[in-house]
Write a protein that holds these residues in place. Structure first.
Motif, PDB file in Angstrom:
ATOM      1  N   ASP A 319       0.860  -1.189   0.000  1.00  0.00           N
ATOM      2  CA  ASP A 319       0.000   0.000   0.000  1.00  0.00           C
ATOM      3  C   ASP A 319       0.901   1.247   0.000  1.00  0.00           C
ATOM      4  O   ASP A 319       1.657   1.469   0.946  1.00  0.00           O
ATOM      5  N   SER A 323      -1.938   7.680   3.172  1.00  0.00           N
ATOM      6  CA  SER A 323      -2.036   7.403   4.615  1.00  0.00           C
ATOM      7  C   SER A 323      -0.885   6.556   5.121  1.00  0.00           C
ATOM      8  O   SER A 323      -0.745   6.337   6.328  1.00  0.00           O
ATOM      9  N   ILE A 324      -0.033   6.057   4.204  1.00  0.00           N
ATOM     10  CA  ILE A 324       1.120   5.239   4.581  1.00  0.00           C
ATOM     11  C   ILE A 324       2.350   6.125   4.705  1.00  0.00           C
ATOM     12  O   ILE A 324       2.757   6.780   3.738  1.00  0.00           O
ATOM     13  N   GLU A 328       6.372   3.306   7.610  1.00  0.00           N
ATOM     14  CA  GLU A 328       5.558   2.114   7.363  1.00  0.00           C
ATOM     15  C   GLU A 328       5.943   1.460   6.037  1.00  0.00           C
ATOM     16  O   GLU A 328       5.966   0.219   5.930  1.00  0.00           O
ATOM     17  N   PHE A 329       6.237   2.272   5.033  1.00  0.00           N
ATOM     18  CA  PHE A 329       6.651   1.717   3.741  1.00  0.00           C
ATOM     19  C   PHE A 329       7.958   0.937   3.904  1.00  0.00           C
ATOM     20  O   PHE A 329       8.097  -0.192   3.421  1.00  0.00           O
ATOM     21  N   ASP A 353      -2.142   2.222  -4.783  1.00  0.00           N
ATOM     22  CA  ASP A 353      -2.928   3.091  -3.900  1.00  0.00           C
ATOM     23  C   ASP A 353      -4.390   2.911  -4.306  1.00  0.00           C
ATOM     24  O   ASP A 353      -4.991   1.907  -3.958  1.00  0.00           O
ATOM     25  N   THR A 378      -6.745   4.785  -1.021  1.00  0.00           N
ATOM     26  CA  THR A 378      -6.498   3.342  -0.915  1.00  0.00           C
ATOM     27  C   THR A 378      -7.664   2.543  -1.446  1.00  0.00           C
ATOM     28  O   THR A 378      -8.813   2.756  -1.026  1.00  0.00           O
ATOM     29  N   THR A 399      -0.437  -3.276   4.326  1.00  0.00           N
ATOM     30  CA  THR A 399      -1.280  -2.086   4.272  1.00  0.00           C
ATOM     31  C   THR A 399      -1.541  -1.577   5.692  1.00  0.00           C
ATOM     32  O   THR A 399      -1.306  -2.299   6.673  1.00  0.00           O
ATOM     33  N   ASP A 400      -2.035  -0.324   5.784  1.00  0.00           N
ATOM     34  CA  ASP A 400      -2.477   0.156   7.099  1.00  0.00           C
ATOM     35  C   ASP A 400      -3.919  -0.239   7.372  1.00  0.00           C
ATOM     36  O   ASP A 400      -4.476   0.052   8.430  1.00  0.00           O
ATOM     37  N   SER A 421       0.265  -2.682   8.988  1.00  0.00           N
ATOM     38  CA  SER A 421       1.467  -1.959   9.395  1.00  0.00           C
ATOM     39  C   SER A 421       1.397  -1.526  10.856  1.00  0.00           C
ATOM     40  O   SER A 421       0.340  -1.541  11.482  1.00  0.00           O
ATOM     41  N   GLY A 424      -1.149   0.965  11.739  1.00  0.00           N
ATOM     42  CA  GLY A 424      -2.510   0.607  11.366  1.00  0.00           C
ATOM     43  C   GLY A 424      -3.291   0.069  12.547  1.00  0.00           C
ATOM     44  O   GLY A 424      -2.729  -0.319  13.572  1.00  0.00           O
TER      45      GLY A 424
END
Length: 469
Positions: A319, A323-324, A328-329, A353, A378, A399-400, A421, A424
């Motif tokens: 994702d 919002s990421i 988190e990535f 996304d 997303t 993903t979150d 994540s 998340g």
């Protein structure tokens, strides 16, 4: 005492062979004379087994003696190992094949009992069922025996040990590794040996089709299939009761570790171990070979056999929506690095996304690319549309969790593992069509590491929720 014990073993061994000769085995004769002979033999045999158990209870490892004391005991001439276990009627049952068991010295007798109890503590009776769907019985049996035999001394000479397996299959397997590591390596080695026309384990015979007189690693755990139908949670609860009644003093560190792991488990596997379990269940591609006969029709020499190729197609979706965060990535990238390092499969990365932005295959960590600058909303659906059209075996989605509440493209023919994540909360989908796992929470940082730094730092399997197995 030792001389008396040896004399008793010798006398019982002769009686056991006579009983087998007249077909007393699992289903005994109905005549009173036959039953009397059997009952007398069982009393004598279990009197000897009591002496062995007394030695266990007096030993520093008395846990095994107290555990055995709670088990039911039966004689079976049709098992291809000195002892075996299963779960019947709310109790663990240990079975003895007298012909094989009585060929051991007292230390080896104690060890083969410990061996069975370690299978129980490792929950192998449940785990074997899962892995036999995609691995051969021989690979599963040998892998599980390697795991428990690593902790034991005074093993019978024919035992499946790490050194024996490495020598037989020309491998360099390492000690104290998880079961999944051994079963995958062994399956590849077994298939390669079959392809090259090498002989497998000897087909040990007995006096007739139902009496076993020698150890056979391929059949040694067949009796597990005869256990009462019970779910993993209930079996774990029964096992804990046996454990609690067996802890009468200090126990070795390895036993304490096994018991703590079992007791602290709530039945939930962390994402990386769940991934290993999934990898054992995804359909393996098959390749034809002329060196192995067709299993269904072995007499048809014109039909080619099959070998496992173990080259599953894994799609790893990331994702990359607004919002990421970069942390988190990069957290997801570290998880992908672990997948690349641990599995020799075809891995495709999908960055998405509200639509798929980039798709590329990776063979090593050097192939992983920097994050794209796009920051859309997303949507999960595009990834599932792609997976449905590309013969995926397994989809891992990082993903979150903040997307649609319903998928339009329902997964077809593959399994899905959602990894939420650190920042998340939960997955927005009402029906996830797969298992949802969560990574450890991550803190905001000013110095966000680059992809190259993630690759250099590697991955230790520690940036996740506590291990629960």
């Amino acid at each position: 005492m030792e001389s008396n014990f040896e004399d008793q073993v010798k006398e019982l061994y002769e009686k056991a062979n006579k009983i087998a000769d007249v077909s007393f085995k699992t289903n005994y004769k109905n005549s009173k004379a036959d039953k009397d002979v059997l009952e007398d033999f069982e009393k004598e045999f279990f009197s000897l087994a009591d002496k062995v158990n007394l030695g266990l209870m007096e030993d520093k490892d008395n846990f095994y003696g107290y555990f055995l004391f709670q088990m039911s005991r039966k004689i079976r001439f049709d098992i291809s190992s000195p002892t075996a276990v299963n779960f019947k009627g709310a109790k663990y049952v240990i079975y003895f094949n007298p012909i094989i068991f009585l060929n051991l010295n007292i230390n080896q007798m104690e060890t083969t009992i410990k061996h069975e109890i370690l299978h129980i503590l490792s929950m192998h009776l449940i785990r074997a069922k899962e892995f036999k769907r995609n691995y051969s019985t021989l690979a599963v049996n040998m892998a599980m025996d390697i795991v428990v035999n690593t902790y034991l001394d005074n093993l019978p000479p024919y035992s499946t040990t790490l050194d024996w397996v490495n020598l037989k299959y020309d491998l360099k397997l390492l000690p104290y590794k998880p079961f999944e590591y051994y079963v995958e390596k062994l399956q590849i080695a077994i298939d390669l040996a079959a392809e090259e026309g090498k002989d497998g384990p000897e087909d040990h015979g007995g006096k007739d089709e139902k009496t076993e007189t020698e150890y056979n690693p391929e059949n040694t755990h067949d009796i597990w299939e005869d256990s009462s139908e019970i779910d993993e949670k209930t079996l774990k609860e029964f096992t804990e009761k046996f454990i609690n009644s067996s802890q009468k003093g200090t126990i070795p560190h390895y036993l304490d570790s096994m018991i703590s792991s079992l007791k602290n488990s709530n039945g939930e596997l962390p994402w990386n171990l769940y991934l290993k379990r999934l990898m054992g269940t995804v359909p393996s591609n098959k390749k034809k070979t002329i060196t192995r006969r067709n299993r269904r029709q072995p007499d048809r020499m014109d039909l080619r056999g099959q070998l496992r190729n173990h080259k599953a197609k894994i799609a790893v979706a990331i994702d990359i929506s607004g919002s990421i965060s970069d942390e988190e990535f990069n957290q997801a990238i570290k998880e992908i690095i672990s997948i690349v390092k641990n599995y020799n499969h075809e891995i495709t990365v999908i960055e998405c996304d509200n639509e798929i932005r980039r798709v590329y295959k990776i063979k090593s960590v050097k192939d992983i690319r920097d994050r794209m600058k796009i920051r859309g909303a997303t949507r999960f659906n595009p990834v599932f549309e792609y997976a449905n059209n590309n013969n995926i075996n397994l989809l891992v989605y990082f993903t979150d969790g903040k997307g649609e509440d319903k998928l339009q493209a329902v997964p077809r023919g593959y399994k899905t593992l959602w990894v939420i994540s650190g920042r998340g909360d939960k997955l927005s989908l009402r029906e996830p069509y797969g298992v949802v796992k969560k990574l450890n929470n991550i803190e905001a940082r000013d110095d966000i590491p680059s992809i190259n730094e993630c690759i250099r730092s590697g991955y230790s399997m520690m940036n996740q929720e506590p291990e629960q197995i």
